[in-house]
Design a protein around this motif. Structure first.
Motif, PDB file in Angstrom:
ATOM      1  N   GLY A   1     -68.450 -27.463 -52.406  1.00  0.00           N
ATOM      2  CA  GLY A   1     -67.364 -28.404 -52.261  1.00  0.00           C
ATOM      3  C   GLY A   1     -67.823 -29.652 -51.524  1.00  0.00           C
ATOM      4  O   GLY A   1     -68.999 -29.792 -51.168  1.00  0.00           O
ATOM      5  N   THR A   2     -66.888 -30.559 -51.256  1.00  0.00           N
ATOM      6  CA  THR A   2     -67.241 -31.840 -50.626  1.00  0.00           C
ATOM      7  C   THR A   2     -66.481 -32.070 -49.322  1.00  0.00           C
ATOM      8  O   THR A   2     -66.214 -33.209 -48.947  1.00  0.00           O
ATOM      9  CB  THR A   2     -66.975 -33.005 -51.597  1.00  0.00           C
ATOM     10  OG1 THR A   2     -65.590 -32.995 -51.985  1.00  0.00           O
ATOM     11  CG2 THR A   2     -67.848 -32.900 -52.830  1.00  0.00           C
ATOM     12  N   ALA A   3     -66.131 -30.998 -48.624  1.00  0.00           N
ATOM     13  CA  ALA A   3     -65.422 -31.136 -47.355  1.00  0.00           C
ATOM     14  C   ALA A   3     -66.399 -31.425 -46.218  1.00  0.00           C
ATOM     15  O   ALA A   3     -67.573 -31.037 -46.266  1.00  0.00           O
ATOM     16  CB  ALA A   3     -64.628 -29.879 -47.040  1.00  0.00           C
ATOM     17  N   LYS A   4     -65.910 -32.098 -45.178  1.00  0.00           N
ATOM     18  CA  LYS A   4     -66.705 -32.331 -43.967  1.00  0.00           C
ATOM     19  C   LYS A   4     -66.934 -31.002 -43.251  1.00  0.00           C
ATOM     20  O   LYS A   4     -68.046 -30.645 -42.893  1.00  0.00           O
ATOM     21  CB  LYS A   4     -65.980 -33.329 -43.068  1.00  0.00           C
ATOM     22  CG  LYS A   4     -66.648 -33.580 -41.727  1.00  0.00           C
ATOM     23  CD  LYS A   4     -65.881 -34.602 -40.914  1.00  0.00           C
ATOM     24  CE  LYS A   4     -64.508 -34.113 -40.501  1.00  0.00           C
ATOM     25  NZ  LYS A   4     -63.830 -35.059 -39.596  1.00  0.00           N
ATOM     26  N   TRP A   5     -65.883 -30.307 -42.982  1.00  0.00           N
ATOM     27  CA  TRP A   5     -65.891 -28.930 -42.489  1.00  0.00           C
ATOM     28  C   TRP A   5     -64.541 -28.353 -42.867  1.00  0.00           C
ATOM     29  O   TRP A   5     -63.737 -28.991 -43.545  1.00  0.00           O
ATOM     30  CB  TRP A   5     -66.156 -28.850 -40.979  1.00  0.00           C
ATOM     31  CG  TRP A   5     -65.204 -29.574 -40.083  1.00  0.00           C
ATOM     32  CD1 TRP A   5     -63.855 -29.409 -39.997  1.00  0.00           C
ATOM     33  CD2 TRP A   5     -65.535 -30.586 -39.125  1.00  0.00           C
ATOM     34  NE1 TRP A   5     -63.312 -30.242 -39.059  1.00  0.00           N
ATOM     35  CE2 TRP A   5     -64.314 -30.967 -38.504  1.00  0.00           C
ATOM     36  CE3 TRP A   5     -66.715 -31.163 -38.717  1.00  0.00           C
ATOM     37  CZ2 TRP A   5     -64.276 -31.931 -37.507  1.00  0.00           C
ATOM     38  CZ3 TRP A   5     -66.663 -32.128 -37.728  1.00  0.00           C
ATOM     39  CH2 TRP A   5     -65.461 -32.504 -37.131  1.00  0.00           C
ATOM     40  N   ASP A   6     -64.251 -27.125 -42.465  1.00  0.00           N
ATOM     41  CA  ASP A   6     -62.995 -26.478 -42.844  1.00  0.00           C
ATOM     42  C   ASP A   6     -62.745 -26.604 -44.339  1.00  0.00           C
ATOM     43  O   ASP A   6     -61.691 -27.074 -44.792  1.00  0.00           O
ATOM     44  CB  ASP A   6     -61.811 -27.066 -42.048  1.00  0.00           C
ATOM     45  CG  ASP A   6     -61.678 -26.465 -40.669  1.00  0.00           C
ATOM     46  OD1 ASP A   6     -62.346 -25.447 -40.398  1.00  0.00           O
ATOM     47  OD2 ASP A   6     -60.919 -27.001 -39.853  1.00  0.00           O
ATOM     48  N   ASP A   7     -63.740 -26.203 -45.126  1.00  0.00           N
ATOM     49  CA  ASP A   7     -63.552 -26.119 -46.567  1.00  0.00           C
ATOM     50  C   ASP A   7     -62.291 -25.310 -46.849  1.00  0.00           C
ATOM     51  O   ASP A   7     -62.091 -24.232 -46.287  1.00  0.00           O
ATOM     52  CB  ASP A   7     -64.777 -25.434 -47.181  1.00  0.00           C
ATOM     53  CG  ASP A   7     -64.702 -25.291 -48.677  1.00  0.00           C
ATOM     54  OD1 ASP A   7     -65.284 -26.124 -49.374  1.00  0.00           O
ATOM     55  OD2 ASP A   7     -64.042 -24.336 -49.147  1.00  0.00           O
ATOM     56  N   ALA A   8     -61.428 -25.822 -47.712  1.00  0.00           N
ATOM     57  CA  ALA A   8     -60.109 -25.209 -47.916  1.00  0.00           C
ATOM     58  C   ALA A   8     -60.210 -23.763 -48.382  1.00  0.00           C
ATOM     59  O   ALA A   8     -59.393 -22.924 -47.997  1.00  0.00           O
ATOM     60  CB  ALA A   8     -59.310 -26.034 -48.932  1.00  0.00           C
TER      61      ALA A   8
END
Length: 416
Positions: free
Chosen positions: A392-399
């Motif tokens: 994924g492309t999240a900074k942190w805390d991927d959903a």
């Protein structure tokens, strides 16, 4: 620990793709974690994933699901491994903690006392703790890396030693995306009586004693059919499918000359992290991005630290350092590479006000590009690992991951 046989039936009856599968085990009272994990797989947002959680010595969650190949021909099973990118940094932190506990060096010792050449360009005062906490300012190096030369540690470490810092050491921290692993490996190599570098030291002093499938440098004998292959993202995805990655980082990663570009695109010029998922890179054993691991293996290693480190000979003093965390950089927590606040400490990340990934501040672990996360919380007695092969492309805390972690902590609250 009990097997939740209902889990398999639910998947078959609810999935729009009947061949999809999630399976594994949950302890009584942790069924909502299985449902959260199912949701990530059945949504199609995770090609495949695995999650293992240990609480006070009991494996309360051990789940796997989805596919380990983009053709969706081979299901992910419980002991499969994957390239875990920056989760490798936490594994390197474990090896360094063993080295410190053995007296090979201390966190307060100047790196140059171990590795004199490192003192070049004003790096003489950088301590081991600062270097391992990504404050040394050698995130980007001028040495051109390729997938062909990335295994030449001696040449790369010579280049790191000669490198002029990207910022005044100790002023800031910044993601040492690749260099962190080589710095730790060189220090271990120079002080280890056997002269071992990180891959061998880690295998013999960390993973081996705990009997886990976690590797720096994948052995030729390892069954390649047990490897979940990575489905990555390209640079256009960072813009088209933008989630929580800072926009400043998104742009800087694509702009030659910026620190983010120089750090994150050497060796992969705008190719994306999927390009590392190759036989050649698996074998290298790169200590900041090249670890290969199962969720079970990661959780088991972190559990050794959740229980105090005695199984690996970690001293109480070293455990206290890991729990307390290294001091903040002089000018704050903003990562000079990632353009967002991060708290790096001894090759791990620690919870802080912007990212409380665990219930207590005693926790330490690492997250990776794409959304994987592994950590322990000694005060809470938790060891946690969630890995995926769809980045994924999240900074942190991927959903996808956070849904599972939140469900676990809700169950833990109800169990208390």
């Amino acid at each position: 620990m009990q097997q939740d046989s209902r889990l398999h039936k639910q998947v078959g009856s609810q999935s729009s793709a009947p061949e999809a599968l999630t399976g594994g085990y949950v302890a009584e009272g942790f069924e909502p974690v299985a449902h959260a994990f199912q949701a990530a797989i059945l949504s199609g947002e995770a090609l495949g994933a695995a999650c293992t959680i240990i609480h006070r010595g009991e494996t309360v969650v051990d789940l796997h699901g989805g596919w380990k190949d983009t053709a969706r021909e081979h299901k992910w099973v419980g002991d499969d491994i994957a390239l875990v990118y920056s989760l490798s940094k936490g594994l390197t932190g474990m090896a360094a903690a063993v080295a410190v506990s053995r007296g090979l060096f201390s966190y307060d010792e100047p790196v140059a006392d171990i590795w004199p050449e490192f003192a070049a360009h004003g790096k003489d005062a950088v301590t081991v703790g600062e270097a391992l906490s990504e404050q040394a300012g050698v995130a980007a190096i001028d040495y051109k890396l390729t997938l062909e030369n990335i295994g030449d540690e001696a040449a790369i470490c010579d280049a790191i030693a000669r490198q002029k810092p990207n910022w005044a050491p100790g002023d800031y921290a910044g993601n040492h995306a690749y260099t962190l692993g080589w710095i730790a490996s060189e220090m271990i190599h120079r002080r280890d009586p056997q002269g071992r570098r990180l891959p061998q030291f880690f295998a013999e002093e960390v993973a081996g004693p705990l009997g886990q499938d976690v590797f720096f440098g994948l052995p030729e004998s390892f069954d390649r059919d047990r490897i979940a292959r990575i489905k990555g993202f390209g640079m256009p995805d960072l813009f088209i499918n933008h989630t929580t990655m800072p926009w400043a980082l998104t742009f800087k990663m694509c702009l030659p000359g910026t620190l983010a570009f120089r750090t994150l695109n050497n060796p992969l010029i705008l190719q994306g992290p999927e390009a590392l998922d190759s036989e050649g890179f698996w074998r290298v054993g790169q200590g900041a991005a090249g670890g290969m691991a199962s969720a079970r293996g990661l959780a088991t290693l972190y559990n050794a630290f959740a229980e105090g480190g005695e199984k690996l000979g970690i001293t109480p003093e070293v455990m206290a350092d890991l729990i307390k965390g290294h001091h903040y950089p002089r000018k704050g927590l903003k990562d000079k590479v990632l353009t967002a606040d991060m708290y790096y400490s001894h090759c791990f990340e620690k919870p802080f006000s912007a990212w409380e990934f665990a219930r207590t501040r005693s926790a330490f672990g690492s997250f990776a590009v794409g959304g994987s996360l592994a950590f322990c919380d000694p005060e809470d007695g938790v060891a946690y690992a969630w890995i995926t092969n769809q980045l994924g492309t999240a900074k942190w805390d991927d959903a996808r991951e956070k849904l599972v972690r939140d469900a676990f902590y809700a169950c833990l609250e109800n169990r208390s």
